[in-house]
Write an enzyme that holds these catalytic residues in place. Sequence first.
Site, PDB file in Angstrom:
ATOM      1  N   ASN A   1      -1.205  -4.079  -0.571  1.00  0.00           N
ATOM      2  CA  ASN A   1       0.278  -4.056  -0.932  1.00  0.00           C
ATOM      3  C   ASN A   1       0.005  -4.202  -2.560  1.00  0.00           C
ATOM      4  OD1 ASN A   1       2.886  -4.208  -1.654  1.00  0.00           O
ATOM      5  ND2 ASN A   1       3.481  -6.155  -0.611  1.00  0.00           N
ATOM      6  N   TRP A   2       0.289  -3.467  -3.120  1.00  0.00           N
ATOM      7  CA  TRP A   2       0.096  -3.177  -4.658  1.00  0.00           C
ATOM      8  C   TRP A   2       1.258  -3.730  -5.274  1.00  0.00           C
ATOM      9  CZ3 TRP A   2      -2.541   1.916  -6.220  1.00  0.00           C
ATOM     10  CH2 TRP A   2      -3.802   2.249  -5.641  1.00  0.00           C
ATOM     11  N   LYS A   3       2.340  -3.943  -4.672  1.00  0.00           N
ATOM     12  CA  LYS A   3       3.476  -4.554  -5.356  1.00  0.00           C
ATOM     13  C   LYS A   3       4.032  -3.797  -6.773  1.00  0.00           C
ATOM     14  CE  LYS A   3       2.742  -8.807  -3.018  1.00  0.00           C
ATOM     15  NZ  LYS A   3       2.722 -10.337  -2.670  1.00  0.00           N
TER      16      LYS A   3
ATOM     17  N   HIS B   1       9.629  -6.939   3.149  1.00  0.00           N
ATOM     18  CA  HIS B   1       8.757  -8.055   2.666  1.00  0.00           C
ATOM     19  C   HIS B   1       9.504  -9.226   2.174  1.00  0.00           C
ATOM     20  CE1 HIS B   1       5.938  -9.582  -0.497  1.00  0.00           C
ATOM     21  NE2 HIS B   1       4.955  -8.934   0.301  1.00  0.00           N
TER      22      HIS B   1
ATOM     23  N   GLU C   1       9.493 -10.692  -0.793  1.00  0.00           N
ATOM     24  CA  GLU C   1       9.968 -10.587  -2.050  1.00  0.00           C
ATOM     25  C   GLU C   1      11.140  -9.820  -2.058  1.00  0.00           C
ATOM     26  OE1 GLU C   1       6.003  -9.291  -3.812  1.00  0.00           O
ATOM     27  OE2 GLU C   1       5.418 -10.991  -3.422  1.00  0.00           O
TER      28      GLU C   1
ATOM     29  N   GLU D   1       3.761 -13.124   7.191  1.00  0.00           N
ATOM     30  CA  GLU D   1       3.387 -13.419   5.884  1.00  0.00           C
ATOM     31  C   GLU D   1       4.058 -14.972   5.685  1.00  0.00           C
ATOM     32  OE1 GLU D   1       1.824 -10.102   3.202  1.00  0.00           O
ATOM     33  OE2 GLU D   1       3.792 -10.339   2.885  1.00  0.00           O
TER      34      GLU D   1
ATOM     35  N   GLY E   1       1.165 -15.297  -3.055  1.00  0.00           N
ATOM     36  CA  GLY E   1       0.447 -15.171  -4.442  1.00  0.00           C
ATOM     37  C   GLY E   1       0.569 -16.793  -4.808  1.00  0.00           C
TER      38      GLY E   1
ATOM     39  N   SER F   1      -2.276 -14.886   0.501  1.00  0.00           N
ATOM     40  CA  SER F   1      -3.642 -15.172  -0.324  1.00  0.00           C
ATOM     41  C   SER F   1      -4.778 -14.852   0.477  1.00  0.00           C
ATOM     42  CB  SER F   1      -3.253 -16.762  -0.681  1.00  0.00           C
ATOM     43  OG  SER F   1      -2.396 -16.805  -1.712  1.00  0.00           O
TER      44      SER F   1
ATOM     45  N   GLY G   1      -2.114  -8.728  -1.089  1.00  0.00           N
ATOM     46  CA  GLY G   1      -1.424  -8.582  -2.238  1.00  0.00           C
ATOM     47  C   GLY G   1      -2.446  -8.364  -3.682  1.00  0.00           C
ATOM     48  N   GLY G   2      -2.717  -9.529  -4.030  1.00  0.00           N
ATOM     49  CA  GLY G   2      -3.483  -9.803  -5.242  1.00  0.00           C
ATOM     50  C   GLY G   2      -4.791  -9.260  -5.223  1.00  0.00           C
TER      51      GLY G   2
HETATM   52  P1  13P Z   1      -0.971 -12.144  -1.959  1.00  0.00           P
HETATM   53  O1  13P Z   1      -2.169 -11.751  -1.258  1.00  0.00           O
HETATM   54  O2  13P Z   1      -0.949 -11.863  -3.465  1.00  0.00           O
HETATM   55  O3  13P Z   1      -0.649 -13.528  -1.554  1.00  0.00           O
HETATM   56  O4  13P Z   1       0.154 -11.393  -1.437  1.00  0.00           O
HETATM   57  C1  13P Z   1       0.589 -11.106  -0.078  1.00  0.00           C
HETATM   58  C2  13P Z   1       1.556 -10.207   0.162  1.00  0.00           C
HETATM   59  O5  13P Z   1       2.801 -10.433  -0.344  1.00  0.00           O
HETATM   60  C3  13P Z   1       1.197  -8.892   0.699  1.00  0.00           C
HETATM   61  O6  13P Z   1       2.386  -8.213   1.189  1.00  0.00           O
END
Ligand code: 13P
Length: 256
Positions: free
Chosen positions: A13-15, A98, A100, A171, A177, A217, A238-239
Amino acid sequence: MNRKMRMPVIAGNWKMNNGPAAAEKLVGEIKPFAETTGCEVVLCVPYVSLQAALAAAAGTGIKIGAQNCHWAPSGAFTGEVSAEMLKELGVPYVIVGHSERRQYFGETDGTVHDRTRAALDAGLKVILCVGELKAQRLSGITAEVVRLQTKLALEGVSAEEVEQRVVIAYEPVWAIGTGLTATPEQANEVNALIRALIAELYSAQTAERTVIQYGGSMNDANAGELLAQPDIDGGLIGGASLSAEKFAAIIKAASA
Ligand code: 13P
């Protein structure tokens, strides 16, 4: 993971990262590592980068996804993108619910349900995100929160759809994050309770066939032990998905 029953799905997930040029470059870097039959590789990119990512991934096993979709096929919804439009573009996957979006953009269990239904109706595969806040975990209500989110999102979704076109991503919001990963046991415990809920709502067979990821994470260092858990069938990353090297290591861990 239980490979006999389920193919793991490793999704980035590149956000809000990587415009079209950066997307083309990163897909190109990931390509050589995605030639595996051990897991399905999905990259969920910003809307504006979908076409570049699709072109760069053409002819490879990499699937491209969006990060949200609207519940209506079209209409007066300024700034929104419908599931049908994603389908027209050739996008096979979409993330829905998600944390966020729930946290910053007013997403509710009701709209998560509507978006899930619309995505399935348009023929897309859905990565449905659920997970508790830190305060909810500390209050001991993780199971209730996750069960409720999952149940409401899947209302009216058939067993066949769940088995074939829904990936559930657990999640925990406190792990996203933050560098705080759920322990493999904590993550597996919640994934197992989601699977038990699927068995309750549908059948044991559907539960065994449903792909349930962990996200929060996940990285190249911890993916192996998380993915070794029996109820963790992949990751939503994500990251670490922004680095080809780290993401490749996670794909490798899932394909082992
Ligand atoms: P991180 O891997 O950066 O913690 O993000 C997880 C996430 O929200 C994937 O959708």
